[in-house]
Design a protein around this motif. Structure first.
Motif, short mmCIF file in Angstrom:
data_model
loop_
_atom_site.label_atom_id
_atom_site.label_comp_id
_atom_site.label_asym_id
_atom_site.label_seq_id
_atom_site.Cartn_x
_atom_site.Cartn_y
_atom_site.Cartn_z
N LEU A 148 34.59 -3.58 21.89
CA LEU A 148 34.60 -2.28 21.23
C LEU A 148 35.88 -1.52 21.56
O LEU A 148 36.56 -0.99 20.66
N LEU A 149 36.25 -1.45 22.84
CA LEU A 149 37.45 -0.72 23.24
C LEU A 149 38.70 -1.35 22.63
O LEU A 149 39.64 -0.64 22.23
N SER A 150 38.72 -2.67 22.51
CA SER A 150 39.84 -3.35 21.88
C SER A 150 39.97 -2.94 20.40
O SER A 150 41.08 -2.67 19.92
N LEU A 151 38.85 -2.89 19.68
CA LEU A 151 38.89 -2.46 18.28
C LEU A 151 39.38 -1.02 18.14
O LEU A 151 40.13 -0.71 17.22
N ILE A 152 38.96 -0.17 19.07
CA ILE A 152 39.41 1.23 19.04
C ILE A 152 40.93 1.28 19.24
O ILE A 152 41.64 1.93 18.46
N HIS A 153 41.43 0.58 20.27
CA HIS A 153 42.86 0.58 20.55
C HIS A 153 43.68 0.03 19.39
O HIS A 153 44.76 0.54 19.08
N GLN A 154 43.15 -1.01 18.73
CA GLN A 154 43.86 -1.65 17.62
C GLN A 154 43.61 -0.96 16.28
O GLN A 154 44.24 -1.31 15.29
N ARG A 155 42.64 -0.01 16.28
CA ARG A 155 42.24 0.67 15.04
C ARG A 155 41.83 -0.35 13.98
O ARG A 155 42.26 -0.30 12.83
N LYS A 156 40.94 -1.25 14.39
CA LYS A 156 40.44 -2.29 13.50
C LYS A 156 38.96 -2.08 13.25
O LYS A 156 38.29 -1.30 13.93
N GLY A 157 38.44 -2.82 12.27
CA GLY A 157 37.02 -2.72 11.94
C GLY A 157 36.68 -1.31 11.50
O GLY A 157 37.41 -0.72 10.69
N PRO A 158 35.60 -0.74 12.03
CA PRO A 158 35.19 0.60 11.60
C PRO A 158 36.20 1.69 11.96
O PRO A 158 36.09 2.82 11.49
N PHE A 159 37.19 1.36 12.80
CA PHE A 159 38.18 2.34 13.25
C PHE A 159 39.47 2.31 12.41
O PHE A 159 40.41 3.04 12.69
N GLU A 160 39.49 1.46 11.38
CA GLU A 160 40.64 1.41 10.47
C GLU A 160 40.73 2.73 9.71
O GLU A 160 39.71 3.35 9.40
N ALA A 161 41.95 3.10 9.36
CA ALA A 161 42.15 4.31 8.56
C ALA A 161 41.37 4.19 7.26
O ALA A 161 41.37 3.15 6.62
N ASP A 162 40.66 5.22 6.90
CA ASP A 162 39.91 5.34 5.65
C ASP A 162 38.66 4.46 5.55
O ASP A 162 37.99 4.48 4.53
N TYR A 163 38.33 3.67 6.57
CA TYR A 163 37.14 2.82 6.52
C TYR A 163 35.88 3.64 6.25
O TYR A 163 35.11 3.35 5.35
N ILE A 164 35.68 4.68 7.04
CA ILE A 164 34.47 5.50 6.92
C ILE A 164 34.47 6.23 5.58
O ILE A 164 33.43 6.28 4.90
N GLU A 165 35.60 6.77 5.18
CA GLU A 165 35.67 7.48 3.90
C GLU A 165 35.35 6.56 2.73
O GLU A 165 34.65 6.95 1.79
N ARG A 166 35.88 5.32 2.75
CA ARG A 166 35.59 4.37 1.66
C ARG A 166 34.10 4.06 1.57
O ARG A 166 33.53 4.05 0.48
N TRP A 167 33.46 3.82 2.72
CA TRP A 167 32.02 3.52 2.70
C TRP A 167 31.20 4.75 2.35
O TRP A 167 30.15 4.65 1.74
N TYR A 168 31.70 5.93 2.72
CA TYR A 168 31.00 7.15 2.35
C TYR A 168 31.01 7.33 0.82
O TYR A 168 30.01 7.75 0.23
N GLU A 169 32.11 7.00 0.18
CA GLU A 169 32.17 7.06 -1.29
C GLU A 169 31.11 6.13 -1.89
O GLU A 169 30.44 6.49 -2.86
N ARG A 170 30.95 4.96 -1.32
CA ARG A 170 29.91 4.04 -1.80
C ARG A 170 28.53 4.63 -1.56
O ARG A 170 27.66 4.54 -2.41
N TYR A 171 28.34 5.24 -0.40
CA TYR A 171 27.05 5.88 -0.09
C TYR A 171 26.71 6.94 -1.14
O TYR A 171 25.57 7.03 -1.60
N LEU A 172 27.71 7.73 -1.51
CA LEU A 172 27.47 8.80 -2.50
C LEU A 172 27.01 8.26 -3.85
O LEU A 172 26.29 8.93 -4.58
N GLN A 173 27.38 7.04 -4.16
CA GLN A 173 26.94 6.42 -5.43
C GLN A 173 25.43 6.18 -5.44
O GLN A 173 24.83 6.09 -6.51
N TYR A 174 24.82 6.07 -4.26
CA TYR A 174 23.39 5.79 -4.17
C TYR A 174 22.54 7.05 -3.98
O TYR A 174 21.32 6.98 -4.02
N THR A 175 23.19 8.19 -3.72
CA THR A 175 22.41 9.40 -3.44
C THR A 175 22.49 10.39 -4.59
O THR A 175 23.30 10.27 -5.47
#
Length: 175
Positions: A148-175
């Motif tokens: 987990l700490l490695s992903l945070i330091h590397q900004r990979k996986g869920p810590f990539e730029a715009d990752y959360i925003e992109r998935w939030y846009e998908r979430y909004l399509q279902y609500t």
């Protein structure tokens, strides 16, 4: 058991090592049930604690559960950016119509600038002794925290730029 489909609402349940129910997130919307991860979204949902207390989350969140990973992440969309709450826990499983995992106490709070704080180390030590965590579990917990700490330091996986925003846009399509 058949996996839920995107757009379906599910419960998330966490347990303690001794099998006791720890917490239930009442309703999260499935965004992906892929081969490498499950991603769900929610907003102001009811959370029930094992002691009977209930509360609501304060903001939209995207939760990522990586296959085989000993942690999961919750990316919370706030006015000042994405904040993360990461649980160190067993890999998830789909069982009895709920996404389930064992919570191993340690948590990592990550701020928008990717600085972080490791939380609940005293609770981990107490539960480790009380529930007699085996060495194999303690090894996986340490490995999960390191990954987990490695992903945070590397900004990979869920810590990539715009990752959360992109998935939030998908979430909004279902609500």
């Amino acid at each position: 058991m058949i996996n839920p489909h995107p757009g379906q609402d599910i419960k998330i349940k966490s347990y303690k090592h001794n099998g006791a129910l720890h917490r239930v997130w009442d309703s999260s919307t499935v965004l992906q049930t892929g081969a490498t991860s499950w991603i769900v979204g929610n907003d102001r949902i009811l959370v029930k604690e094992s002691d009977g207390n209930e509360w609501r989350t304060r903001e939209p969140a995207i939760c990522t559960f990586g296959k085989g990973q000993w942690f999961n992440t919750i990316g919370m969309l706030r006015e000042d950016g994405v904040h993360y709450y990461c649980n160190i826990g067993s890999p998830y499983r789909w069982h009895n119509d709920a996404l389930q995992y064992i919570d191993y106490d340690l948590d990592v709070k990550v701020f928008p600038d990717m600085t972080y704080t490791i939380l609940d180390q005293d609770e981990y030590e107490e539960h480790r002794r009380l529930m007699n965590y085996p060495d194999t579990i303690m090894y996986e917990i340490k490995r999960g925290l390191d990954e987990l700490l490695s992903l945070i330091h590397q900004r990979k996986g869920p810590f990539e730029a715009d990752y959360i925003e992109r998935w939030y846009e998908r979430y909004l399509q279902y609500t």
